[in-house]
Design an enzyme around this catalytic site. Structure first.
Site, PDB file in Angstrom:
ATOM      1  N   ASN A 193       0.804  -1.233   0.000  1.00 48.83           N
ATOM      2  CA  ASN A 193       0.000   0.000   0.000  1.00 48.83           C
ATOM      3  C   ASN A 193       0.837   1.283   0.000  1.00 48.83           C
ATOM      4  OD1 ASN A 193       0.634  -0.758   2.689  1.00 48.83           O
ATOM      5  ND2 ASN A 193      -0.966   0.584   3.480  1.00 48.83           N
TER       6      ASN A 193
ATOM      7  N   GLU B 121       7.717   0.283  16.843  1.00 52.01           N
ATOM      8  CA  GLU B 121       8.903   0.822  16.172  1.00 52.01           C
ATOM      9  C   GLU B 121       8.789   2.341  16.164  1.00 52.01           C
ATOM     10  OE1 GLU B 121      10.730  -1.160  12.952  1.00 52.01           O
ATOM     11  OE2 GLU B 121       9.584  -3.007  13.230  1.00 52.01           O
TER      12      GLU B 121
HETATM   13  P1  NAD Z   1      -0.113  -9.335   3.087  1.00 53.18           P
HETATM   14  O1  NAD Z   1      -0.066  -9.845   4.488  1.00 53.18           O
HETATM   15  O2  NAD Z   1      -0.941 -10.068   2.110  1.00 53.18           O
HETATM   16  O3  NAD Z   1       1.363  -9.324   2.456  1.00 53.18           O
HETATM   17  C1  NAD Z   1       2.412  -8.594   3.045  1.00 53.18           C
HETATM   18  C2  NAD Z   1       3.719  -9.258   2.675  1.00 53.18           C
HETATM   19  O4  NAD Z   1       3.786 -10.537   3.257  1.00 53.18           O
HETATM   20  C3  NAD Z   1       3.920  -9.455   1.176  1.00 53.18           C
HETATM   21  O5  NAD Z   1       5.270  -9.182   0.862  1.00 53.18           O
HETATM   22  C4  NAD Z   1       3.612 -10.918   0.986  1.00 53.18           C
HETATM   23  O6  NAD Z   1       4.235 -11.515  -0.120  1.00 53.18           O
HETATM   24  C5  NAD Z   1       4.161 -11.493   2.282  1.00 53.18           C
HETATM   25  N1  NAD Z   1       3.595 -12.775   2.683  1.00 53.18           N
HETATM   26  C6  NAD Z   1       2.341 -13.221   2.501  1.00 53.18           C
HETATM   27  N2  NAD Z   1       2.194 -14.446   3.055  1.00 53.18           N
HETATM   28  C7  NAD Z   1       3.395 -14.767   3.604  1.00 53.18           C
HETATM   29  C8  NAD Z   1       3.889 -15.908   4.304  1.00 53.18           C
HETATM   30  N3  NAD Z   1       3.113 -16.949   4.580  1.00 53.18           N
HETATM   31  N4  NAD Z   1       5.167 -15.908   4.709  1.00 53.18           N
HETATM   32  C9  NAD Z   1       5.970 -14.849   4.457  1.00 53.18           C
HETATM   33  N5  NAD Z   1       5.566 -13.747   3.790  1.00 53.18           N
HETATM   34  C10 NAD Z   1       4.288 -13.717   3.366  1.00 53.18           C
HETATM   35  O7  NAD Z   1      -0.500  -7.815   3.208  1.00 53.18           O
HETATM   36  P2  NAD Z   1      -0.813  -6.792   2.016  1.00 53.18           P
HETATM   37  O8  NAD Z   1      -2.080  -7.241   1.366  1.00 53.18           O
HETATM   38  O9  NAD Z   1       0.418  -6.629   1.204  1.00 53.18           O
HETATM   39  O10 NAD Z   1      -1.058  -5.419   2.804  1.00 53.18           O
HETATM   40  C11 NAD Z   1      -2.309  -5.038   3.304  1.00 53.18           C
HETATM   41  C12 NAD Z   1      -2.409  -5.379   4.772  1.00 53.18           C
HETATM   42  O11 NAD Z   1      -1.319  -4.814   5.468  1.00 53.18           O
HETATM   43  C13 NAD Z   1      -3.649  -4.812   5.449  1.00 53.18           C
HETATM   44  O12 NAD Z   1      -4.174  -5.769   6.339  1.00 53.18           O
HETATM   45  C14 NAD Z   1      -3.114  -3.618   6.226  1.00 53.18           C
HETATM   46  O13 NAD Z   1      -3.869  -3.247   7.353  1.00 53.18           O
HETATM   47  C15 NAD Z   1      -1.766  -4.120   6.623  1.00 53.18           C
HETATM   48  N6  NAD Z   1      -0.876  -2.998   6.908  1.00 53.18           N
HETATM   49  C16 NAD Z   1      -0.578  -2.708   8.205  1.00 53.18           C
HETATM   50  C17 NAD Z   1       0.235  -1.621   8.514  1.00 53.18           C
HETATM   51  C18 NAD Z   1       0.573  -1.238   9.937  1.00 53.18           C
HETATM   52  O14 NAD Z   1       1.412  -0.361  10.116  1.00 53.18           O
HETATM   53  N7  NAD Z   1      -0.050  -1.826  10.941  1.00 53.18           N
HETATM   54  C19 NAD Z   1       0.733  -0.849   7.472  1.00 53.18           C
HETATM   55  C20 NAD Z   1       0.396  -1.161   6.160  1.00 53.18           C
HETATM   56  C21 NAD Z   1      -0.402  -2.248   5.885  1.00 53.18           C
HETATM   57  O1  6OD Z   2       4.038   6.314   9.075  1.00 55.13           O
HETATM   58  C1  6OD Z   2       4.496   5.197   9.344  1.00 55.13           C
HETATM   59  O2  6OD Z   2       5.640   5.049   9.816  1.00 55.13           O
HETATM   60  C2  6OD Z   2       3.676   4.006   9.128  1.00 55.13           C
HETATM   61  N1  6OD Z   2       4.215   2.837   9.544  1.00 55.13           N
HETATM   62  C3  6OD Z   2       2.479   4.114   8.512  1.00 55.13           C
HETATM   63  C4  6OD Z   2       1.628   3.015   8.245  1.00 55.13           C
HETATM   64  C5  6OD Z   2       0.609   3.159   7.365  1.00 55.13           C
HETATM   65  C6  6OD Z   2      -0.230   2.046   7.043  1.00 55.13           C
HETATM   66  O3  6OD Z   2      -0.751   1.857   5.958  1.00 55.13           O
END
Ligand code: NAD
Ligand code: 6OD
Length: 501
Positions: free
Chosen positions: A170, A482
């Site tokens: 994202n 972090e």
């Molecule tokens: P995702 O979990 O599908 O994938 C993230 C990464 O993990 C990718 O690089 C993917 O290839 C890898 N991955 C997937 N399965 C794996 C496994 N079994 N072992 C190792 N690696 C694996 O997430 P996404 O769809 O890329 O991102 C969207 C999600 O991320 C949403 O749920 C969003 O809320 C979350 N997100 C959280 C934050 C935060 O700061 N808390 C920030 C951004 C996104």
């Molecule tokens: O601003 C940041 O450092 C951070 N981790 C943002 C996360 C955004 C989620 O989509």
């Protein structure tokens, strides 16, 4: 010319440039791995080809990383390491347009958004952690010993070793560098596996690392997927000491299981189902401006986005009308088109998922204030993965769209009557990432801000970031924090030294 070189802003429009994204291991781009296509979500067309790292490439990356930690990188004097991190920030800035166009091609996000948020934060992350590592203090404890003497305790920080950085699609450069910069600042070597949807800017960072003279193996990039691919190979590898992961909660669970046999350190930033609360005493125009941005920025694909909004009954109708006007003023379109303010979702699969939630809301009897479908777009954008920004009212707290993370440009808005009631509603979720409270009552701001069961509680703002502060989630939203010294604590191993005086 490098194989990652990309056209400039004007040249990118409609240009079918297929870029080759190879794995970056031991300081150079290497051949090998199975090719897979990278799609531009604004058009649905292939714009790049990456190479999925196999077990041999992962082994090679781990070996190179271990060598870097034991050698030039891990033992480098702090001032030199810090200077290299600053040089990486400068390197990103000096290739700003390359990073910008690569991020836009992978995500389809509007030019202005990537220009103001993603790429500058990519550079800022390196500058901040270059400063953080240079300004650390060390705790010292003088103790009385049983024989009436004294002893002095102090801790020294050492790198953990090889750190795997697994990042989402994202905010690709922003979120990847948010982990890479502190990990490298501590002297670790990193192996980054960017999302299979958005590998371009991570690959470009390999070029920058090589250009600034980063020691071979300190920064590596492996491409691929999660299960049965590069992601899983990293999470199970004996040579990897820590995993820092941003992504979905259920992926976090899978990684935790995979990492258990080798007892790796874990830092997880996971999903959210964030609440916003608007009290009747709030500056309503500011709340509408702030929360419409929060709901729709990056087409709602921000983990911090408030998909649940609670508004005090006296101002509910005015707030909903204001949000509707903001949603309807958004213009979906191609990233470089003047006036585009809403990009596509990341993939056809994700669009289907979001549209599934739109259907679930309708089935549950929601009032659709605006949106609910797919916009009719002409030209190249007709092949893109766009959905309408959508607002619902009228659902109870157990409706699917009020419980599950959607990760799209949508929110449900519900009225409330008392402070106690709204605090209970906001906290009634399995997640605990962020919240945004709007009020002009100072006591209430402190009280409700503190009552939120989240890692980041904003008041009269949203996504306002000081990178020295703790960032992370409670409950299903994450493990650990972090930011500033919190990052340093995760990415380093303290050894306490006790000297009998
Ligand atoms: P995702 O979990 O599908 O994938 C993230 C990464 O993990 C990718 O690089 C993917 O290839 C890898 N991955 C997937 N399965 C794996 C496994 N079994 N072992 C190792 N690696 C694996 O997430 P996404 O769809 O890329 O991102 C969207 C999600 O991320 C949403 O749920 C969003 O809320 C979350 N997100 C959280 C934050 C935060 O700061 N808390 C920030 C951004 C996104
Ligand atoms: O601003 C940041 O450092 C951070 N981790 C943002 C996360 C955004 C989620 O989509």
């Amino acid at each position: 010319m490098s194989d990652m070189a990309i056209k400039n802003r004007a040249g990118t429009v409609g240009a079918p440039v297929i870029r080759e994204l190879r794995n970056f291991v031991g300081g150079r781009f290497i051949d090998g791995g199975a090719p897979f296509d990278i799609i531009d979500p604004a058009t649905g067309r292939v714009h790049a080809r990456a190479y999925e790292a196999n077990a041999a490439i992962i082994d090679q990356a781990v070996a190179a990383a271990r060598k870097a930690v034991a050698g030039d990188w891990g033992t480098m004097p702090l001032a030199k390491r810090r200077a290299l991190l600053v040089a990486v920030a400068t390197g990103i800035e000096s290739r700003f347009d390359d990073f910008l166009e690569a991020e836009i091609a992978d995500t389809g996000k509007p030019y202005e958004l990537a220009h103001h948020l993603d790429i500058p934060r990519g550079a800022a992350n390196f500058r901040v952690f270059a400063d953080t590592i240079a300004n650390l203090s060390t705790e010292t404890f003088e103790m009385d010993t049983p024989d009436g003497g004294k002893a002095l305790n102090y801790a020294v920080r050492k790198p953990l070793g090889v750190v795997a950085v697994i990042s989402p699609w994202n905010l690709p450069l922003l979120l990847m560098t948010w982990k890479v910069a502190p990990a490298m600042a501590c002297g670790n070597a990193v192996i980054v596996k960017p999302s299979e949807e958005t590998p371009s800017t991570t690959t470009l960072l390999g070029e920058v690392m090589a250009a600034v003279g980063m020691p071979d193996g300190a920064f590596n990039v492996v491409h691929g997927f999660g299960p049965d691919s590069a992601g899983e190979l990293l999470t199970t590898h004996r040579g990897v000491r820590a995993i820092t992961f941003t992504g979905e909660t259920r992926t976090g669970s899978a990684i935790m299981r995979a990492a258990a046999p080798t007892v790796k350190a874990l830092s997880f930033e996971l999903g959210g189902k964030n609440a916003a609360i608007v009290f009747a005493d709030a500056d309503l125009d500011a709340a509408i401006a702030g929360l419409s941005r929060a709901a729709f920025l990056n087409t709602g694909q921000v983990c911090l986005a408030p998909e649940r909004m609670y508004v005090e009954r006296a101002v509910f109708d005015r707030f909903v009308a204001g949000m509707k006007a903001k949603a309807e003023a958004l213009t979906p379109g191609l990233p470089h088109d003047a006036g585009t303010s809403l990009g596509p979702l990341i993939s056809a699969e994700h669009r289907d998922k979001v549209l599934g939630y739109y259907a679930a809301a309708a089935r549950d009897g929601a009032t659709v204030v605006t949106g609910g479908g797919v916009p009719a777009l002409a030209g190249d954008a007709a092949g893109g993965f766009f959905v309408e920004p959508t607002i619902w009212t009228g659902l109870g707290p157990d409706a699917t769209v009020c419980r599950e993370e959607i990760f799209g440009p949508c929110c449900h808005i519900a009225p409330f009557d008392t402070e106690n009631e709204v605090v209970r509603l906001a906290n009634d979720t399995d997640y605990g990432l962020a919240s945004s409270v709007w009020t002009t009552n100072l006591s209430r701001a402190h009280r409700v801000g503190k009552a939120m069961e989240v890692g980041i509680s904003w008041v009269n703002c949203w996504f306002l970031r000081d990178l020295r502060t703790p960032f992370g989630g409670t409950k299903l939203s994450g493990v650990g924090r972090e930011g500033g010294e919190h990052s340093i604590n995760f990415y380093s191993e303290p050894t306490n030294i006790c000297i009998k005086l």
